[in-house]
Motif scaffolding. Structure first.
Motif, PDB file in Angstrom:
ATOM      1  N   ILE A  17       0.935  -7.957   9.939  1.00 63.72           N
ATOM      2  CA  ILE A  17       0.743  -6.898   9.058  1.00 63.72           C
ATOM      3  C   ILE A  17      -0.944  -6.310   8.863  1.00 63.72           C
ATOM      4  CG2 ILE A  17       0.090  -6.730   6.424  1.00 63.72           C
ATOM      5  CD1 ILE A  17       2.195  -9.219   6.190  1.00 63.72           C
ATOM      6  N   SER A  18      -1.841  -7.109   9.607  1.00 65.61           N
ATOM      7  CA  SER A  18      -3.167  -6.386   9.710  1.00 65.61           C
ATOM      8  C   SER A  18      -3.166  -5.414  10.700  1.00 65.61           C
ATOM      9  CB  SER A  18      -4.045  -7.668   9.908  1.00 65.61           C
ATOM     10  OG  SER A  18      -4.041  -7.943  11.227  1.00 65.61           O
ATOM     11  N   SER A  19      -1.895  -5.296  11.712  1.00 65.05           N
ATOM     12  CA  SER A  19      -2.211  -4.438  12.525  1.00 65.05           C
ATOM     13  C   SER A  19      -1.084  -3.035  12.341  1.00 65.05           C
ATOM     14  CB  SER A  19      -1.771  -4.911  14.120  1.00 65.05           C
ATOM     15  OG  SER A  19      -0.360  -5.176  13.765  1.00 65.05           O
ATOM     16  N   TRP A  20      -0.763  -2.966  11.219  1.00 64.95           N
ATOM     17  CA  TRP A  20       0.213  -2.228  10.832  1.00 64.95           C
ATOM     18  C   TRP A  20      -0.326  -0.607  10.613  1.00 64.95           C
ATOM     19  CZ3 TRP A  20       3.475  -4.588   6.017  1.00 64.95           C
ATOM     20  CH2 TRP A  20       4.564  -5.406   6.461  1.00 64.95           C
ATOM     21  N   LYS A  21       0.029   0.490  10.880  1.00 66.61           N
ATOM     22  CA  LYS A  21      -0.676   1.642  10.869  1.00 66.61           C
ATOM     23  C   LYS A  21       0.341   2.748  10.132  1.00 66.61           C
ATOM     24  CE  LYS A  21      -4.080   0.206  13.046  1.00 66.61           C
ATOM     25  NZ  LYS A  21      -5.148  -0.692  12.469  1.00 66.61           N
ATOM     26  N   TYR A  22      -0.453   2.998   8.909  1.00 63.49           N
ATOM     27  CA  TYR A  22       0.372   4.051   8.196  1.00 63.49           C
ATOM     28  C   TYR A  22      -0.077   5.543   8.532  1.00 63.49           C
ATOM     29  CZ  TYR A  22       1.705   0.167   5.159  1.00 63.49           C
ATOM     30  OH  TYR A  22       2.177  -1.086   4.690  1.00 63.49           O
ATOM     31  N   SER A  23       0.871   6.335   8.404  1.00 60.52           N
ATOM     32  CA  SER A  23       0.265   7.762   8.723  1.00 60.52           C
ATOM     33  C   SER A  23      -0.350   8.497   7.426  1.00 60.52           C
ATOM     34  CB  SER A  23       1.697   8.637   9.200  1.00 60.52           C
ATOM     35  OG  SER A  23       2.611   8.672   8.136  1.00 60.52           O
ATOM     36  N   TYR A  26      -1.573   7.972   3.797  1.00 59.64           N
ATOM     37  CA  TYR A  26      -1.269   6.645   3.439  1.00 59.64           C
ATOM     38  C   TYR A  26      -2.391   5.581   4.406  1.00 59.64           C
ATOM     39  CZ  TYR A  26       2.695   8.520   1.219  1.00 59.64           C
ATOM     40  OH  TYR A  26       3.490   9.217   0.221  1.00 59.64           O
ATOM     41  N   ASP A  27      -2.897   6.415   5.337  1.00 62.45           N
ATOM     42  CA  ASP A  27      -3.826   5.794   6.422  1.00 62.45           C
ATOM     43  C   ASP A  27      -4.948   4.999   5.681  1.00 62.45           C
ATOM     44  OD1 ASP A  27      -4.840   8.181   5.799  1.00 62.45           O
ATOM     45  OD2 ASP A  27      -5.666   8.527   7.943  1.00 62.45           O
ATOM     46  N   PHE A  28      -5.269   5.289   4.671  1.00 59.86           N
ATOM     47  CA  PHE A  28      -6.333   4.372   4.042  1.00 59.86           C
ATOM     48  C   PHE A  28      -5.895   3.118   3.799  1.00 59.86           C
ATOM     49  CE2 PHE A  28      -4.932   6.338  -0.069  1.00 59.86           C
ATOM     50  CZ  PHE A  28      -4.847   5.399  -0.646  1.00 59.86           C
ATOM     51  N   MET A  87       4.624  -2.161   1.999  1.00 60.27           N
ATOM     52  CA  MET A  87       5.822  -2.188   2.771  1.00 60.27           C
ATOM     53  C   MET A  87       5.559  -1.799   4.177  1.00 60.27           C
ATOM     54  SD  MET A  87       9.570  -0.274   2.077  1.00 60.27           S
ATOM     55  CE  MET A  87      10.229  -1.391   0.921  1.00 60.27           C
ATOM     56  N   ARG A  88       6.332  -2.287   5.288  1.00 56.66           N
ATOM     57  CA  ARG A  88       5.969  -2.165   6.644  1.00 56.66           C
ATOM     58  C   ARG A  88       6.082  -0.699   6.833  1.00 56.66           C
ATOM     59  NH1 ARG A  88      10.436  -4.868  10.378  1.00 56.66           N
ATOM     60  NH2 ARG A  88      11.044  -2.949  10.767  1.00 56.66           N
ATOM     61  N   PRO A  89       5.268  -0.009   7.476  1.00 54.12           N
ATOM     62  CA  PRO A  89       5.411   1.528   7.552  1.00 54.12           C
ATOM     63  C   PRO A  89       6.661   2.161   7.924  1.00 54.12           C
ATOM     64  CG  PRO A  89       3.349   0.762   8.626  1.00 54.12           C
ATOM     65  CD  PRO A  89       4.326  -0.595   8.237  1.00 54.12           C
ATOM     66  N   THR A 120      -1.707  -0.961  -9.226  1.00 58.86           N
ATOM     67  CA  THR A 120      -2.717   0.244  -8.988  1.00 58.86           C
ATOM     68  C   THR A 120      -2.171   1.013  -7.789  1.00 58.86           C
ATOM     69  OG1 THR A 120      -4.578  -1.246  -9.755  1.00 58.86           O
ATOM     70  CG2 THR A 120      -5.033   0.826  -8.457  1.00 58.86           C
ATOM     71  N   VAL A 121      -1.860   2.444  -8.145  1.00 60.90           N
ATOM     72  CA  VAL A 121      -1.351   3.039  -7.013  1.00 60.90           C
ATOM     73  C   VAL A 121      -2.105   4.541  -6.791  1.00 60.90           C
ATOM     74  CG1 VAL A 121       0.205   4.012  -8.688  1.00 60.90           C
ATOM     75  CG2 VAL A 121       0.971   4.177  -6.292  1.00 60.90           C
ATOM     76  N   ALA A 122      -2.273   4.951  -5.658  1.00 53.42           N
ATOM     77  CA  ALA A 122      -2.926   6.212  -5.403  1.00 53.42           C
ATOM     78  C   ALA A 122      -1.851   7.257  -6.102  1.00 53.42           C
ATOM     79  CB  ALA A 122      -2.963   6.566  -3.927  1.00 53.42           C
TER      80      ALA A 122
END
Length: 158
Positions: A17-23, A26-28, A87-89, A120-122
């Motif tokens: 999970i800590s290595s997941w990368k969102y585009s 959502y990358d923050f 959720m997984r990207p 809490t959601v962006a």
């Protein structure tokens, strides 16, 4: 797609999970691997899976809030359980969200003996906000963190 399983997280899953990368944008939500691992293993995080496939994670309480929101009064002590999730990207946008979040809320109802939840959601995450509204969450307040505005939403079932 029935119900997903929510279970305690372990080091292997936390590492994934800590290595997941969102585009973008959502990358923050991307984690710094080491700090992310420590956070994920603090005892408030759980993995969410379906047929042994890791779908995402959730957390509760202080881990689920955006800390700067405290200075804006975004998290009053009103018996509401704060819920965080990711959720997984590569699985986002595929129609799994309703079952994913419903499974987390079912788990939280049993675990915390509560029907009052806050997310809490962006503000820009319209897809997530629409899903949360479909699940009965109502917008409560907006607060800023840098360039991003966050929205708190609550679902209270009596």
């Amino acid at each position: 797609m029935g119900r997903m399983i929510v279970e305690p997280i372990n080091r292997l899953v936390a590492s994934k999970i800590s290595s997941w990368k969102y585009s973008e944008p959502y990358d923050f939500y991307n984690m710094n691997d080491d700090a992310g691992m420590d956070e994920l293993l603090n005892g408030t995080y759980f993995k969410v899976h379906e047929d042994e496939m890791l779908v995402g994670y959730c957390c509760f309480g202080k881990s689920a809030i955006v800390p700067i929101g405290l200075q804006f009064g975004a998290y009053p002590e009103n018996g509401t359980v704060d819920v965080g999730l990711g959720m997984r990207p590569d699985l986002t946008g595929q129609g799994r969200g309703y079952v994913f979040v419903s499974s987390i809320l079912e788990f939280a109802m049993a675990e915390y003996n509560s029907n009052h939840f806050r997310l809490t959601v962006a503000q820009f995450n319209k897809r997530a906000i629409a899903l949360y509204e479909k699940l009965g969450f109502k917008p409560i307040m907006v607060f800023p963190m840098g360039d991003v505005e966050f929205l708190t939403m609550e679902r209270r079932i009596c």
